[in-house]
Design a protein around this motif. Structure first.
Motif, PDB file in Angstrom:
ATOM      1  N   GLU A 182      12.552   6.204  -2.505  1.00 19.88           N
ATOM      2  CA  GLU A 182      13.211   6.855  -3.634  1.00 19.88           C
ATOM      3  C   GLU A 182      12.218   7.631  -4.484  1.00 19.88           C
ATOM      4  O   GLU A 182      12.528   8.737  -4.969  1.00 19.88           O
ATOM      5  N   VAL A 183      11.041   7.085  -4.666  1.00 20.07           N
ATOM      6  CA  VAL A 183       9.994   7.808  -5.406  1.00 20.07           C
ATOM      7  C   VAL A 183       9.641   9.105  -4.689  1.00 20.07           C
ATOM      8  O   VAL A 183       9.515  10.168  -5.297  1.00 20.07           O
ATOM      9  N   ALA A 184       9.502   9.026  -3.369  1.00 19.30           N
ATOM     10  CA  ALA A 184       9.186  10.217  -2.580  1.00 19.30           C
ATOM     11  C   ALA A 184      10.296  11.247  -2.679  1.00 19.30           C
ATOM     12  O   ALA A 184      10.044  12.461  -2.776  1.00 19.30           O
ATOM     13  N   ARG A 185      11.565  10.779  -2.676  1.00 18.21           N
ATOM     14  CA  ARG A 185      12.700  11.705  -2.782  1.00 18.21           C
ATOM     15  C   ARG A 185      12.710  12.415  -4.139  1.00 18.21           C
ATOM     16  O   ARG A 185      12.928  13.628  -4.214  1.00 18.21           O
ATOM     17  N   GLU A 218       0.818  -1.207   0.000  1.00 19.18           N
ATOM     18  CA  GLU A 218       0.000   0.000   0.000  1.00 19.18           C
ATOM     19  C   GLU A 218       0.854   1.261   0.000  1.00 19.18           C
ATOM     20  O   GLU A 218       0.520   2.259  -0.658  1.00 19.18           O
ATOM     21  N   GLN A 219       1.966   1.220   0.720  1.00 18.09           N
ATOM     22  CA  GLN A 219       2.853   2.376   0.780  1.00 18.09           C
ATOM     23  C   GLN A 219       3.414   2.700  -0.602  1.00 18.09           C
ATOM     24  O   GLN A 219       3.437   3.870  -1.020  1.00 18.09           O
ATOM     25  N   LEU A 220       3.876   1.677  -1.305  1.00 13.15           N
ATOM     26  CA  LEU A 220       4.405   1.907  -2.650  1.00 13.15           C
ATOM     27  C   LEU A 220       3.301   2.369  -3.595  1.00 13.15           C
ATOM     28  O   LEU A 220       3.512   3.274  -4.418  1.00 13.15           O
ATOM     29  N   LEU A 272      10.365  -8.530  -0.543  1.00 16.06           N
ATOM     30  CA  LEU A 272       9.526  -7.367  -0.841  1.00 16.06           C
ATOM     31  C   LEU A 272       9.462  -6.394   0.343  1.00 16.06           C
ATOM     32  O   LEU A 272       9.271  -5.189   0.151  1.00 16.06           O
ATOM     33  N   HIS A 273       9.587  -6.907   1.550  1.00 15.25           N
ATOM     34  CA  HIS A 273       9.512  -6.043   2.726  1.00 15.25           C
ATOM     35  C   HIS A 273      10.731  -5.127   2.827  1.00 15.25           C
ATOM     36  O   HIS A 273      10.708  -4.146   3.574  1.00 15.25           O
ATOM     37  N   THR A 274      11.770  -5.446   2.076  1.00 12.98           N
ATOM     38  CA  THR A 274      12.941  -4.578   2.002  1.00 12.98           C
ATOM     39  C   THR A 274      12.932  -3.748   0.726  1.00 12.98           C
ATOM     40  O   THR A 274      13.215  -2.548   0.740  1.00 12.98           O
ATOM     41  N   VAL A 275      12.591  -4.396  -0.391  1.00 14.01           N
ATOM     42  CA  VAL A 275      12.643  -3.741  -1.694  1.00 14.01           C
ATOM     43  C   VAL A 275      11.578  -2.655  -1.833  1.00 14.01           C
ATOM     44  O   VAL A 275      11.875  -1.523  -2.253  1.00 14.01           O
ATOM     45  N   LEU A 276      10.339  -2.959  -1.485  1.00 16.48           N
ATOM     46  CA  LEU A 276       9.250  -2.001  -1.704  1.00 16.48           C
ATOM     47  C   LEU A 276       9.419  -0.709  -0.914  1.00 16.48           C
ATOM     48  O   LEU A 276       9.236   0.386  -1.479  1.00 16.48           O
ATOM     49  N   PRO A 277       9.758  -0.755   0.394  1.00 20.99           N
ATOM     50  CA  PRO A 277       9.973   0.502   1.115  1.00 20.99           C
ATOM     51  C   PRO A 277      11.110   1.333   0.526  1.00 20.99           C
ATOM     52  O   PRO A 277      11.033   2.569   0.500  1.00 20.99           O
ATOM     53  N   ALA A 278      12.167   0.666   0.023  1.00 20.44           N
ATOM     54  CA  ALA A 278      13.280   1.391  -0.583  1.00 20.44           C
ATOM     55  C   ALA A 278      12.833   2.107  -1.852  1.00 20.44           C
ATOM     56  O   ALA A 278      13.212   3.261  -2.103  1.00 20.44           O
ATOM     57  N   TYR A 328       2.634  -2.743 -14.039  1.00 22.12           N
ATOM     58  CA  TYR A 328       2.120  -3.698 -13.064  1.00 22.12           C
ATOM     59  C   TYR A 328       3.290  -4.205 -12.228  1.00 22.12           C
ATOM     60  O   TYR A 328       4.273  -4.729 -12.773  1.00 22.12           O
ATOM     61  N   ILE A 329       3.197  -4.030 -10.915  1.00 19.33           N
ATOM     62  CA  ILE A 329       4.234  -4.491 -10.004  1.00 19.33           C
ATOM     63  C   ILE A 329       3.691  -5.666  -9.199  1.00 19.33           C
ATOM     64  O   ILE A 329       2.713  -5.517  -8.456  1.00 19.33           O
ATOM     65  N   ALA A 330       4.305  -6.831  -9.377  1.00 18.75           N
ATOM     66  CA  ALA A 330       3.880  -8.044  -8.677  1.00 18.75           C
ATOM     67  C   ALA A 330       4.853  -8.306  -7.542  1.00 18.75           C
ATOM     68  O   ALA A 330       6.019  -8.650  -7.776  1.00 18.75           O
ATOM     69  N   ALA A 331       4.400  -8.146  -6.308  1.00 14.89           N
ATOM     70  CA  ALA A 331       5.260  -8.284  -5.141  1.00 14.89           C
ATOM     71  C   ALA A 331       4.905  -9.556  -4.368  1.00 14.89           C
ATOM     72  O   ALA A 331       3.789  -9.692  -3.879  1.00 14.89           O
ATOM     73  N   GLY A 332       5.842 -10.483  -4.297  1.00 12.64           N
ATOM     74  CA  GLY A 332       5.594 -11.720  -3.569  1.00 12.64           C
ATOM     75  C   GLY A 332       4.573 -12.608  -4.231  1.00 12.64           C
ATOM     76  O   GLY A 332       3.885 -13.380  -3.561  1.00 12.64           O
TER      77      GLY A 332
END
Length: 315
Positions: free
Chosen positions: A309-312, A215-217, A299-305, A255-259
């Motif tokens: 970066e998108v926010a930055r 959801e954050q991403l 994904l719990h590491t990749v998605l927040p990163a 489309y981003i498929a996570a996990g």
């Protein structure tokens, strides 16, 4: 040109993208006549006209919207009898397909469901066996009744100036067997509608039931959130967000498929996406064969990163 009946579903009182897609396809066959059930035709007429509707028929009889499915099929049968259309196009949702089936029986016509394209002669293209094959089909008897998957085509404007006409229908007692006794509004998420979103971030079994990073991403990208069947069956996310053969079909720009492992059932609902990014710890996950970009990782590491970066970049 012969009329083509298009059932224009409204989403929260506004014209949904699938209805505009149907109008675009209908113009290939004849003159689109949009049918709006319930209230809202007066506010929708402008948008429908922008995409080629030459007439807008409003079916406002409360019996049509107060009862499940059957009254809509009866109403469409009566409209078809009055217009003698070249085809009837309906969005390929769960309700849409049931309405279409009942309508085809009433008209003594052939039925095609889940089309992804419709030609000028009302012949269709479908994808079958999880998208592995394309099938071309035509209705050989009666008025073609066709349901079309959302995101099948890009809506194309074709300005017309329709007016709203109220169409009176008669609903039989036999069609009043299942009444809608209550309606619970969908909780607003602030995110775009899944079937219409340009970007979708979906989570699967790899989330472990925690969709917070997904959801954050999604929020950082202005995207919709989706879920695999495994996540839905586990009770981690509502069924209305399921992407796949038994869920919703999406075709976003990204489309981003996570996990998500990439089972055939899921691929059938998203493999027409313009660009696919997969994030999975299993380097052998089938989803990587479909992805334009694959990231092997948690994904719990990749998605927040990625979200950070998108926010930055946007700050």
């Amino acid at each position: 040109m012969s009329p083509v009946i298009v059932v224009a579903d409204l989403v929260d009182g506004t014209v949904g993208k699938p209805a505009l897609e149907l109008l675009t396809l209908a113009r290939r066959i004849g003159e689109p006549v949009a049918v709006v059930f319930g209230e809202g035709a007066d506010t929708a007429v402008g948008r429908l006209g922008e995409h080629g509707a030459t007439r807008v028929l409003a079916v406002t009889d409360p019996a049509v919207t107060d009862y499940l499915v059957a009254p809509k099929a009866e109403a469409l049968a009566q409209i078809a009898a009055a217009l003698d259309p070249a085809a009837v196009l309906i969005t390929s949702s769960a309700e849409g397909k049931e309405v279409a089936a009942r309508l085809a029986v009433k008209l003594g016509s052939g039925l095609i469901t889940d089309a992804v394209d419709v030609a000028a002669d009302a012949s269709t293209t479908q994808t079958v066996f999880a998208g592995s094959f394309s099938v071309h089909a035509s209705v050989t008897h009666g008025v073609p009744v066709i349901t079309v998957k959302p995101n099948a085509v890009t809506p194309e404007p074709a300005p017309a100036s329709p007016t709203v006409e109220t169409f009176a229908v008669t609903v039989s007692e036999s069609a009043r067997g299942a009444r809608i006794v209550s309606v619970e509004p969908k909780r607003a998420s602030g995110r775009p509608e899944l079937a219409e979103a340009a970007v979708v971030v979906s989570g699967g079994r790899g989330t472990g039931g925690n969709f917070e990073e997904v959801e954050q991403l999604a929020d950082s990208l202005g995207a919709a959130v989706g879920a695999s069947r495994a996540a839905v069956d586990s009770g981690w996310y509502p069924h209305s967000y399921q992407v796949g053969q038994t869920g919703k079909t999406v075709s976003p720009q990204l489309y981003i498929a996570a996990g998500i492992s990439g089972a055939i059932q899921h691929r059938a609902g998203m493999q027409t996406s313009k660009a696919i990014v997969a994030v999975n710890k299993d380097v052998e996950a089938p989803i990587f064969a479909l992805a334009d970009l694959g990231v092997v990782g948690d994904l719990h590491t990749v998605l927040p990163a990625v979200a950070a970066e998108v926010a930055r970049l946007r700050s």
